[in-house]
Design an enzyme around this catalytic site. Structure first.
Site, PDB file in Angstrom:
ATOM      1  N   LYS A  55       0.865  -1.197   0.000  1.00  0.00           N
ATOM      2  CA  LYS A  55       0.000   0.000   0.000  1.00  0.00           C
ATOM      3  C   LYS A  55       0.894   1.238   0.000  1.00  0.00           C
ATOM      4  O   LYS A  55       1.583   1.508   0.985  1.00  0.00           O
ATOM      5  CB  LYS A  55      -0.896   0.040   1.249  1.00  0.00           C
ATOM      6  CG  LYS A  55      -1.931   1.156   1.161  1.00  0.00           C
ATOM      7  CD  LYS A  55      -2.529   1.532   2.487  1.00  0.00           C
ATOM      8  CE  LYS A  55      -1.872   2.709   3.138  1.00  0.00           C
ATOM      9  NZ  LYS A  55      -1.878   3.979   2.391  1.00  0.00           N
TER      10      LYS A  55
ATOM     11  N   GLU B  64      10.621   1.074   9.943  1.00  0.00           N
ATOM     12  CA  GLU B  64      11.567   2.195   9.804  1.00  0.00           C
ATOM     13  C   GLU B  64      10.771   3.431  10.187  1.00  0.00           C
ATOM     14  O   GLU B  64       9.943   3.917   9.427  1.00  0.00           O
ATOM     15  CB  GLU B  64      12.081   2.222   8.359  1.00  0.00           C
ATOM     16  CG  GLU B  64      13.361   3.015   8.209  1.00  0.00           C
ATOM     17  CD  GLU B  64      13.075   4.424   7.765  1.00  0.00           C
ATOM     18  OE1 GLU B  64      12.976   5.300   8.641  1.00  0.00           O
ATOM     19  OE2 GLU B  64      12.942   4.635   6.544  1.00  0.00           O
TER      20      GLU B  64
ATOM     21  N   CYS C 229      13.251  10.971   7.406  1.00  0.00           N
ATOM     22  CA  CYS C 229      13.375  10.435   8.773  1.00  0.00           C
ATOM     23  C   CYS C 229      14.777  10.646   9.319  1.00  0.00           C
ATOM     24  O   CYS C 229      14.983  10.581  10.520  1.00  0.00           O
ATOM     25  CB  CYS C 229      13.093   8.938   8.779  1.00  0.00           C
ATOM     26  SG  CYS C 229      11.465   8.549   8.208  1.00  0.00           S
TER      27      CYS C 229
ATOM     28  N   GLU D 252      10.074  15.070  16.339  1.00  0.00           N
ATOM     29  CA  GLU D 252      10.598  15.036  14.976  1.00  0.00           C
ATOM     30  C   GLU D 252       9.967  16.205  14.211  1.00  0.00           C
ATOM     31  O   GLU D 252       8.739  16.318  14.132  1.00  0.00           O
ATOM     32  CB  GLU D 252      10.232  13.703  14.317  1.00  0.00           C
ATOM     33  CG  GLU D 252      10.844  13.539  12.953  1.00  0.00           C
ATOM     34  CD  GLU D 252      10.576  12.176  12.348  1.00  0.00           C
ATOM     35  OE1 GLU D 252       9.511  11.584  12.612  1.00  0.00           O
ATOM     36  OE2 GLU D 252      11.437  11.697  11.578  1.00  0.00           O
TER      37      GLU D 252
END
Ligand code: SIN
Length: 520
Positions: A214, A292, A326, A422
């Site tokens: 997906k 991840e 990331c 983040e």
């Protein structure tokens, strides 16, 4: 099918040199074809199941929007649990024959796929920029990176080896086989719409697994373009299946993948929050899981550093993909003795060299953020930092639409949101430090552990800090680290498992111990 108005042909691209290390030539793959297919031919309005273009069983579709101008690129099927279940059954059937192929057979097909990606690099890059927003030169860099995984796994699949263990019982032989784990479910992010697919699916297919994937709802076209090229390369029907869905249906598609007993492996790249949820869902069938997830990368500049090199590294580590990776530098720690010099030089580069705009314009180095919500989050981070005493050195404001100025904040402290969370956007928050011990402690004082960077010319310090940073990836005097050949993944809450390199294929293999007895 609506035409992609934005896909104009550009004969050349340019970008600031700090981003150029991400764009290495695919030197041993096929060069771009002069007569490659136009980008618009990759804009497909169907998902891909069993080697065929497929509509949603409900008939529903959703629109895909260019984040640079808000224009609708086209529509793709809004698939749900029923469609996902169908794709899983198809992948399970295809696995029964795909697992019997030889590594050499799989290698040849992966290599053809890699060559087709390489031949169509310009058009795939335009498609990627139109749906994700990153500058064209960076998009080309990503296609190169993505094709690199296919090339790598075409080679690695021939090197999957078992072993024979010494026996202490003479009538026995103890063997270890490595075999494909089975149907592999994958959920991929919008920030790397091409490379995160080849990094996962390339490894799985090389190992002899089949795939149900997906893609992010923002960026389905790059995924479907890869299916198109996989088909052209001769990857058999059912080996690669892509289920597209809107944000509304994403949860049920993910849950179906995670809870299906026919799926034996799940790999996800995305937020830590969603990763934890998927991990819980995978517990019901005890799947092997690769995650991840988010990072909070420290970027440390020690007093012995080459400040100019550190500035260049920080620009790449922070502003690549407009800060939406990331592994982007999240907290920039600079030694007090060089703090002012570093800030001045970094601000000069940002103001002179970074240009915000539509990624399709070759002069752009900073494309839009993915959507309005992302811009609001970045605005909130700046407001929070300023309210707690940070100073805006440059940038700090939205530029309308999904655009945000590359921003430098000084006087950042560890209690500010931009240091704790983040950021995923173009804010460089710079924090002053005094000692190595203090900064390594601060760098590690987070539940994340994906990437860490530092600049130093002190060899003993380089070894000490590289070993002490609690992260899966460490950049020493380098700001852009990702390559297909190296293991990518995190410690702590940044994830499980590794992608890329020879480690990546192991995630899709099971180990089997065979004990052969009764030997004379
Ligand atoms: C990511 O942001 O998830 C991937 C970044 C990379 O591969 O460099």
């Amino acid at each position: 099918m609506p035409i992609l108005a934005i896909l104009r042909v550009f004969s050349s691209t340019s970008r600031h040199r700090v981003f150029s290390s991400f764009q290495k030539p695919m030197d041993n793959l096929a060069p771009p074809k002069p007569g490659a297919r136009p980008a618009s031919s990759f804009v497909c309005d169907k998902a891909f199941i069993n080697g065929e273009w497929a509509a949603a069983s409900s008939g529903k579709t959703f629109e895909v929007v260019n984040p640079a101008n808000g224009k609708v690129i086209g529509s793709v099927p809004d698939m749900d649990a029923t469609d996902t279940d169908r794709a899983i059954k198809v992948a399970y059937k295809a696995f029964q024959s795909w697992k019997e192929t030889t590594a050499k057979e799989r290698s040849i097909l992966l290599r053809k796929w890699a060559n087709l990606v390489s031949e169509n690099i310009d058009e795939l890059a335009k498609l990627l920029t139109s749906e994700m927003g990153k500058p064209l030169a960076e998009a080309k860099g990503e296609i190169t990176y993505g094709g690199g995984f296919l090339e790598l796994f075409a080679e690695e699949c021939k090197r999957v080896e078992g072993n024979i263990i010494q026996t202490h019982i003479k009538s026995r032989r103890l063997l270890v086989l490595k075999q494909p784990i089975g149907v592999s479910g994958m959920i991929t992010p919008w920030n790397f719409p091409n490379a995160m697919i080849t990094r996962k699916a390339g490894a799985a297919i090389a190992a002899g697994c089949t795939v149900v994937l997906k893609p992010a709802e923002d960026t389905p076209y790059s995924a479907l373009a890869l299916c198109d090229l996989a088909k052209e390369a001769g990857i058999p029907a059912g080996v690669l299946n892509v289920v597209t869905s809107s944000r509304n249906n994403a949860a049920q598609v993910g849950k179906t993948i995670c809870e299906s007993p026919l799926v034996t492996k799940m790999s996800f790249t995305g937020s830590t929050f969603v990763g934890k949820l998927l991990l819980q869902q995978c517990a019901s069938t005890v799947k092997k899981v690769s995650l991840e997830l988010g990072g909070n990368a420290p970027f440390i500049v020690f007093e012995s550093a080459d400040v100019d090199a550190a500035v260049q590294g920080a620009i790449g580590a922070k502003f690549r993909c407009s800060g939406q990776t990331c592994v982007c530098a999240n907290r920039i720690f600079v030694h007090e003795s060089i703090y002012d010099e570093f800030v001045k030089k970094m601000a000069a580069v940002v103001e002179k060299d970074l240009k915000v705009g539509d990624g399709i314009d070759p002069a752009t180095t900073q494309g839009p953020l993915i959507n309005k919500k992302a811009v609001e989050k970045i605005e909130a981070h700046v407001q929070d930092a300023v309210s707690k005493g940070a100073k805006v050195v440059c940038g700090g404001k939205s530029k309308g639409g999904n655009f945000f100025e590359p921003t430098i904040l000084t006087g950042v402290t560890n209690d500010m949101r931009c240091a704790k969370e983040e950021i995923f956007g173009p804010i460089a928050g710079i924090i002053r430090f005094k000692t190595e011990e203090e900064v390594v402690g601060l760098a590690n004082a987070t539940t994340s552990g994906l990437a860490g960077y530092f600049y130093s010319r002190d060899l003993s310090q380089i070894w000490r800090v590289a070993e002490r940073l609690e992260s899966g990836i460490v950049g020493v005097n380098e700001g852009v680290l990702s390559v297909p050949d190296a293991p990518f993944g995190g410690w702590k809450e940044s994830g499980l498992g590794r992608e890329g390199g020879r480690y990546g294929i192991e995630e899709y293999l099971e180990i089997k111990y065979v004990c052969m007895g009764g030997l004379q």
